[in-house]
Structures are given as C-alpha cells and as structure tokens.
Design an enzyme around this catalytic site. Structure first.
Site, short mmCIF file in Angstrom:
data_model
loop_
_atom_site.label_atom_id
_atom_site.label_comp_id
_atom_site.label_asym_id
_atom_site.label_seq_id
_atom_site.Cartn_x
_atom_site.Cartn_y
_atom_site.Cartn_z
N ASP A 40 0.73 -1.29 0.00
CA ASP A 40 -0.03 -0.12 -0.14
C ASP A 40 0.93 1.13 -0.04
O ASP A 40 1.61 1.68 0.94
CB ASP A 40 -0.81 -0.12 1.29
CG ASP A 40 -2.22 0.74 1.18
OD1 ASP A 40 -2.06 1.70 0.33
OD2 ASP A 40 -2.79 0.96 1.83
N ASP A 41 1.03 1.88 -1.19
CA ASP A 41 2.00 3.26 -1.21
C ASP A 41 3.17 2.88 -1.41
O ASP A 41 4.17 4.01 -0.85
CB ASP A 41 1.31 4.08 0.04
CG ASP A 41 0.01 4.96 -0.03
OD1 ASP A 41 -0.71 4.51 -1.21
OD2 ASP A 41 -0.19 5.55 0.68
N CYS A 98 -5.13 4.57 -4.23
CA CYS A 98 -5.45 3.44 -3.62
C CYS A 98 -6.71 2.73 -4.28
O CYS A 98 -6.60 1.71 -4.96
CB CYS A 98 -5.60 3.33 -2.06
SG CYS A 98 -4.13 4.08 -1.25
N ASP A 152 0.18 -0.59 -4.90
CA ASP A 152 -1.05 -0.09 -5.92
C ASP A 152 -0.72 1.31 -6.52
O ASP A 152 -1.20 1.65 -7.55
CB ASP A 152 -2.24 0.13 -4.63
CG ASP A 152 -1.84 0.89 -3.50
OD1 ASP A 152 -0.98 1.21 -3.47
OD2 ASP A 152 -2.97 1.12 -2.68
N ASN A 153 0.39 1.89 -5.96
CA ASN A 153 0.79 3.25 -6.67
C ASN A 153 2.18 3.55 -5.83
O ASN A 153 2.53 2.94 -4.85
CB ASN A 153 -0.17 4.60 -6.32
CG ASN A 153 -0.67 4.60 -4.88
OD1 ASN A 153 -1.94 4.12 -4.61
ND2 ASN A 153 -0.05 5.00 -3.87
#
Length: 518
Positions: free
Chosen positions: A51-52, A87, A321-322
């Site tokens: 996540d991130d 997200c 996700d990014n």
C-alpha cells in the site's frame, strides 16, 4: 506472529538462520534449472499488493528477502506503472484489469464509487476471483481491499465479494492496530496487542493457516494486501528503531520549484520549511520500518510453499497499488500526481517457466495483472472483458508469444473538500490532503489524463488537465528523467497533435481498443 529480524534476540537469530537456509536451498534449486509448466496441472498463484510503496525513491531498499526470493528467483520489471496513483481506483484496476474510466471508480470516496453499490453490482461481479473460482481455484483474501469497504451504505462488513472462498478483509482504510475485519462476512474486532492484532503479521499467519488447511487436489489463489507502508506507519516493536539515520533522498526533484507545472504544485511553498522537511523525513523512516514486516511475510510464505512442496508450482507476484513522494517539487508526502515517483511501482514475479535474475524493460501496467493471472490459470483471455494484456510472454517466452504496448494511459480524478480545512482556512474550499504549512496535495480540479510512450528517443509523457487553465505538461523522459522542465513550448506541434489524438482515443477505449491503438 511473524518473527523478527537479526538483532532482535535469539528468536531473531533463529529466524535469520531459517531464511539463510531457505535462500541456500532455493539457490541450489535454481542452479538445477527452472521448473517447467505441467500442462495437465494448473499453477497456484499468490499476489501481494503493498500500500503506497514507491520504487523511485528507494521503497524496495528494506525488502531484502523479497528481492532475493522473488526478484532474483524470477523477473523484475523496471518499467511497471499504475494507471492511476491512488489506492481505491488503482486496486479496482488490479481486480478488474480495466482503466478507471471503465470500472468507474474515480477516487477513495463512496461517491467516487469506491466499494459502492454500483461497483458491487458491476465490475466487482466480473473481477479476478470470480473467474478463478470458476476455474476451480481455492481463493483466499486478506488485508486491505478498498478504502470504503464495509461502509454501512454499501452493505457493511457483511458484504463478501463474489469469488472468494475465504475472506479476511479490513473494514475501511489502512490500520495496523485497533481495526475491524470482515471474516467471511462477520465482524472481528482487533485492539492494540502486537501478538494478536498487528495486521501485517495477522495476514501472514492467516495465509499460512489457509495453505495448511487447503485441499491439495485443487490450485489456490491468495491475494494478500498488507497496510504497509501506508500511514499511520506503525512499525512492529522489533523494528521501531531501524533506519534511525535515514533521510528522504535529496536528489532529483526534491524541494525543487514547480516551474511551469499545474497550479496545485505552483502554490506549494518553496523552499520547504524546516518543519515540513522534518515531518517528511520522519514519515520516510517510518514507512521503511513498516515494510520490514512485509518482507518477513514474503519469507514466511516462500518457506511455507517450499515445505508443502508447492513452490515450484506457484507464481508469486509482488507489487504496490501506487508510488509515493516525500518532498518532490516541495510536496511533503502523498501520491496523486502524474510524476514518476507516484506512478511507477515495484513488480517482481517468480514461477514456473520464468528464468531467474531477469530484468525486463517492457512497460507493464497494473491493469495487466488480472489478465496475466488469468492467462496463468489457463483461461482463454478472449472471453474476458479487460483493458490490460497478459505479460506472461515477457517473463516466460517459452510459454507464450506476445507483444508489448507502444504507449499507455494514466488518469486521475481529484478530490477536494467543499469547505475550507479549519486548520488551513486561508487555503479556501475545493482542496484536500493539506499537510504541514497548509500545503495541499489534492483538489477537485487536480484532474488529469496522460499518455506515455516508453521507446528510447520517443520516451515522452503528455498530460492534459481538466482545470480552468486547461493546463498541459510535456516531458522528455530520456533527457529529463526527473521531469524538471515542461517542454510544451519546445515540442514540434505535430508531435503534440499526435499525443493529443492518442490521449483522446485512450480516454474512451474499451477492451481491445485499449490495446490496438496505433
């Protein structure tokens, strides 16, 4: 819970020895040749989505086990991108294989279709696990699903998306302690005990339990979504003092003025204040600390797969996700921007037919994950409504033939607050994500679409904003990898026209038309 690393006592030394032994075993296996696909047997699949987690600013530095056990054992994609740097829409693209304009999840809000009723009755019903379940896969999900998952207006924690046999999903956005899970539709409350509640380790332990209890007669698919390195950055106790001397990288676009960039960046104070720099350095360290537990997760999973004699029959994907930024163009911390630090993501894959130690240059997108996984499962991709394409041919050419895309789309729909932030009244309404010194990272009209080419001298990024300025940014990524100079006024008008036409086509593409644009 997942064990600590070296330096955390006797248990840490035992854990380190086990990891080293596993690495030695896997190295020996690799020298004997890469496992081949048994056409009569479906491969297992594990997909891990952080996540991130950036890749441009060193986000993979803490991931020693992951790089050794997945990257060195298979393929590392150095040009992997998210199609949207936020997200919920990004995860929706991972699940569906579609661009945001086709799954209609615009941002992290319920009104932006994040886990909304519209999402549930449409794209979610045609998502990756649905197809895998029909293919006979045992499916398991654990961790963060979508930011608004569990909202009362969207079915609450009782809603279990179709296709999942075992469902252990976080209600709401990332947390490490004091959260609620939906366990097969029933709420499970968790508090502040590391041994019982630390979410990254809980995901690890529940996945290991699933692997022990599964039916060996059927293939399995695990999707594991730890909270790290998303805020609130709560590291496991044994890692809280790690990286104490680390600071965010000062090179590239760090604290550079946003010359010739869109209005949101131009309003950021430059140079940054000392308080903003201290804040982002602290966040940078904490992010890395949380990732150490994710790295432990990878080691534990690979060790379990090996002990079950399933490792050679399993594809393991690792991605995020990014991306993320910490101080680039004087923006303290966040994602949501069109630049490399926010749209590039880590991607490594190991599995049958994939030669070890590959570094692959072909551009791949997060909308390609679903078709690649379905390709691995043996499904005929012509029967699936996806915008992405399988990259199995890139990492295992002995198994598939395929082509690479010449260019692709990145799109984002901004979020803002209808009223001014009470902490930053001078900012006014329409902005959001306001951090130290009232630097805001997002706004209603921080809405853009970019077309990106990745082909040597033609390595260009062209972006149009839906704002009052109709702003355009253009970068030569070969000559200017840090995107310091907007070359809009220097580019041949015919090139701009070509990029604009490609962008228009990509923004309305569906399925095959997303892959066949010339």
């Amino acid at each position: 819970m997942a064990g600590p690393r070296v330096g955390a006592g006797a248990s840490g030394r035992r854990h380190a020895a086990a990891v080293l032994a596993l690495l030695a075993l896997l190295t020996a296996q690799l020298t004997c040749g890469v496992g081949r696909v048994d056409a009569s047997k479906q491969s297992n699949i594990v997909l891990i989505v952080a996540d991130d987690q950036d890749v441009v600013l060193g986000g993979m530095t803490p991931m020693k086990n992951t790089k050794a056990l997945i990257g060195d054992a298979g393929a590392t994609f150095v040009n992997a991108f998210t199609v949207t740097p936020l997200c919920c829409p990004s995860r929706s693209s991972v699940l569906t294989g579609r661009y945001p304009h086709n799954h209609a999840v615009r941002n992290n809000s319920l009104s932006g279709n994040c886990s909304s009723r519209l999402w549930q009755t449409g794209p979610e019903a045609e998502a990756l696990p649905v197809y895998l379940s029909k293919r006979g896969y045992q499916t398991f999900f654990a961790g963060k699903y979508l930011n608004q998952y569990g909202a009362k207006d969207a079915g609450g924690a009782g809603h279990v998306p179709p296709g999942w046999d075992q469902w252990v999903a976080l209600v709401g956005n990332s947390q490490y302690y004091n959260y609620t899970l939906s366990v097969n539709g029933k709420e499970e409350e968790h508090g502040g005990s590391y041994e019982q509640d630390y979410l990254t380790d809980l995901i690890t332990n529940r996945s290991l339990r699933f692997l022990d209890q599964r039916s060996p007669q059927h293939p399995f698919f695990l999707m594991l979504c730890p909270p790290a390195p998303h805020s609130p950055w709560a590291a496991a106790p044994q890692y809280r003092s790690h990286f104490s001397n680390v600071k965010a990288p000062r090179d590239g676009s760090f604290d550079k003025p946003a010359k010739d960039k869109h209005w949101l960046l131009r309003r950021a104070a430059n140079p940054m204040s000392n308080s903003s720099v201290s804040f982002l350095d602290d966040a940078f360290r904490k992010r890395w600390r949380t990732l150490l537990s994710v790295d432990d997760m990878v080691a534990a999973l690979v060790r379990k797969l090996d002990s079950l004699q399933a490792l050679n029959d399993t594809y393991v994907f690792y991605t995020s996700d990014n991306g993320y930024h910490t101080g680039q163009f004087s923006l303290p911390i966040d994602k949501r921007q069109l630049y490399e630090f926010d749209i590039r993501v880590p991607l490594m894959v190991r599995g049958p037919g994939i030669e070890p130690k590959q570094t692959l240059q072909a551009p791949v997108l997060n909308i390609d994950l679903a078709p690649t996984i379905l390709d691995v499962s043996g499904l005929n991709l012509s029967s699936v409504n996806v915008d992405g394409q399988s990259f199995l041919s890139q990492m295992a050419p002995s198994l598939r033939n395929g082509t690479t895309r010449p260019f692709f789309l990145v799109e984002y729909t901004g979020e803002g607050n209808p009223k001014a932030d009470p902490a930053c009244p001078q900012v006014g309404p329409g902005l959001s994500q306001c951090f130290p010194d009232c630097v805001c990272e997002d706004a209603f009209n921080n809405t853009y679409a970019c077309v990106r080419t990745l082909d040597g001298a033609a390595n260009l990024q062209y972006c149009e904003f839906a704002d009052t300025e109709s702003f355009v940014e253009v970068y030569n990524m070969t000559a200017d990898p840090h995107q310091l100079e907007n070359i809009l006024k220097k580019v041949d008008p015919s090139v701009l026209q070509t990029m604009n036409q490609r962008l228009i086509k990509l923004q309305s593409c569906v399925g095959n038309s997303c892959r066949d644009i010339k």
